[in-house]
Design an enzyme around this catalytic site. Structure first.
Site, PDB file in Angstrom:
ATOM      1  CD  GLU A   1      42.890  38.273  -5.859  1.00  0.00           C
ATOM      2  OE1 GLU A   1      42.177  37.643  -6.664  1.00  0.00           O
ATOM      3  OE2 GLU A   1      43.912  37.810  -5.348  1.00  0.00           O
TER       4      GLU A   1
ATOM      5  CG  ASP B   1      40.300  34.758   0.883  1.00  0.00           C
ATOM      6  OD1 ASP B   1      41.432  35.158   0.563  1.00  0.00           O
ATOM      7  OD2 ASP B   1      39.693  33.867   0.259  1.00  0.00           O
TER       8      ASP B   1
END
Length: 534
Positions: free
Chosen positions: A185, A16
């Site tokens: 997302e 991420d």
């Protein structure tokens, strides 16, 4: 010093990624889930060479992870720089939810978390518009009711950056590029040449992961996706590819005016048809240029490549090229504090983990079993290559039968190997314990009685086969167990969102004063392979 981009720029469990530029340097942060310290932050001045400069969650008073599983905790941070201040926004799932912290210096100290009331969902991002407004961007379940697993939406709302309060009304702006998209997302908004762009991931974090983009003339208007979405994915290559699970990205422009994207991906290795990703999701850097008003990613091949020139062209890695980030191969524990790359499970209690009680040693007082979710004595670092070797020299002072200390290859609470010294009826044994998701805890798969509580323990990984060794010193080691299956240390077998780490621990079920002194720890990669071609 490298003069080219070498991927992955952060090998090992660094998922991420989010990045920003400030004052001619680049700052990159990653998810850390329930490890402490959390949210590692890296710096580069050339995009080619990176160093860890700290951790954003660096005080236990900032957040509490006790009781949280290793794949809970901190999800998907975003780092931004605005008006001389750094901001990092993130989600602590199951606890305080969405929050941000700030610092005037990226090395820290960082503030205590400012919780954002009413910010539902996960994966928050900040966008500072040029009219002075600050926007919160996140992803949440479809408000009208979830029709299928992953039926979420990306939404925005104005944010008071001083108080953390949301202003006005929230608005859903995007449901993903594909019809019936799952898990839109990791959203980020940018304003480029007067146009707003929304980049996000979709398809889940597994084989169908992808990066997509949309744009709009106003931030709260009608967003339009790029007709050629996704702009980056490897899902069409299947699980036989050398790089898989590509997604979750962030855009930035370097000081020379060139555009780049950081993203995550995984590298499977092992037997053909049985390859697994033990290192979890790693951070990669790929070039971007603009064509017809849209970003074009890794334009020569459309894939994440091993090496690029600083101009963004695909090139080859040479033997003289080093990894983009270099961690020390040995720690003698001669400093007053642990280096930033060391991580612990959920907390690092100074009463349990100390460098001061026996100078030149890391002392770990025995605490809870690292297969649980309470406080532990565990200090580890990330696996960063397919094959590696790791050793530590330990003096264990154990007080009760069943107490143990040693070396652990850890994926999560239910999937790990422990090579430990333990006490049984007043005698010392070296044991290899296995946890593979079965109900039985700490299954002994090999053990041997030893004469001393001073011992060297080691693990040698030849891709998906592990060998565990021990001895009085490193030059006189014997094998306790070999040909041990390492695939249980992968996300494919263990699930979750993390990668394998290797480190030292001490545990006791009795809460006594058992402890172990670790004189040194070594971790060395045995291969420079970028992908597994076997």
């Amino acid at each position: 010093m490298n003069t080219k981009i070498i991927n992955p720029i952060l090998p090992g469990f660094f998922p991420d990624p989010s990045i920003c530029e400030a004052n001619g340097a680049y700052y990159l942060v990653n998810s850390s889930f329930s490890y402490f310290p959390g949210l590692p932050i890296f710096k580069s001045t050339d995009c080619c060479n990176w160093e860890q400069i700290g951790n954003i969650i660096h005080r236990e008073s900032q957040l509490d992870f006790i009781g949280q599983g290793v794949s809970r905790g901190l999800f998907a941070p975003t780092i931004r720089y605005h008006n001389g201040r750094f901001y990092c926004i993130c989600t602590q799932v199951d606890r305080i939810g969405n929050f941000f912290v700030y610092a005037d210096n990226p090395e820290g100290p960082w503030s205590d978390p400012i919780v954002i009331p009413g910010a539902e969902g996960i994966d928050p991002s900040l966008f500072f518009d040029d009219d002075g407004k600050v926007w919160y961007t996140g992803t949440r379940p479809a408000p009208e009711g979830v029709k299928w697993n992953g039926n979420w939406e990306i939404w925005i709302q104005q944010l008071d950056i001083q108080t953390g309060k949301l202003l006005g009304e929230p608005k859903g702006i995007w449901r993903g590029a594909l019809k019936n998209c799952i898990w839109p997302e990791g959203p980020h908004i940018y304003k480029i040449d007067g146009t707003y762009f929304l980049m996000h991931a979709e398809g889940g974090t597994g084989p169908d992961h992808a990066v997509c983009i949309a744009k709009c003339d106003t931030i709260d208007g009608e967003w339009v996706g790029k007709p050629a979405n996704p702009i980056l994915t490897h899902r069409h290559l299947g699980m036989g590819a050398g790089v898989v699970y590509v997604g979750h990205a962030d855009l930035f422009k370097d000081t020379n005016g060139r555009w780049w994207m950081v993203c995550l991906a995984s590298r499977p290795y092992g037997k053909v048809g049985e390859k697994c990703c033990n290192m979890g999701r790693e951070t990669f850097l790929v070039p971007v240029k603009w064509e017809n008003g849209w970003p074009l990613v890794s334009w020569q091949t459309g894939l994440v490549e091993n090496a690029y020139t600083i101009e963004g062209n695909v090139t080859k890695r040479e033997d003289s090229d080093t990894d983009a980030v270099i961690f020390p191969e040995k720690d003698d524990f001669d400093c007053d504090k642990l280096a930033d790359y060391w991580i612990s499970l959920r907390s690092r209690n100074p009463k349990l983990v100390t460098l001061s009680e026996n100078k030149g040693n890391l002392r770990l007082y025995a605490s809870g079993n690292i297969c649980g979710t309470e406080e532990t004595s565990f200090v580890a670092q990330r696996q960063t290559a397919f094959s590696y070797e790791s050793y530590t020299k330990m003096n264990a002072n154990l007080k009760s039968n069943g107490d143990g200390a040693g070396l652990c290859c850890f994926q999560c609470e239910n999937f790990n190997y422990k090579l430990q010294l333990t006490l049984k009826d007043g005698k010392y044994f070296v044991q290899l314990l296995k946890n593979d998701g079965s109900e039985k805890l700490d299954t002994v798969i090999a053990e041997k009685q030893v004469d001393s509580n001073q011992i060297v323990l080691g693990v040698v990984a030849n891709k998906q086969k592990l060998q565990f060794v021990f001895g009085a010193d490193k030059s006189n080691l014997q094998v306790l167990a070999s040909d041990i299956d390492a695939t249980i240390l992968s996300v494919e077998k263990a699930g979750g969102f993390v990668g394998t780490i290797i480190g030292m621990y001490a545990q006791s079920e009795n809460g006594n004063e058992s402890y172990a002194d670790f004189d040194w720890f070594e971790y060395k990669n045995l291969t420079k392979e970028w992908i597994d071609n076997e």
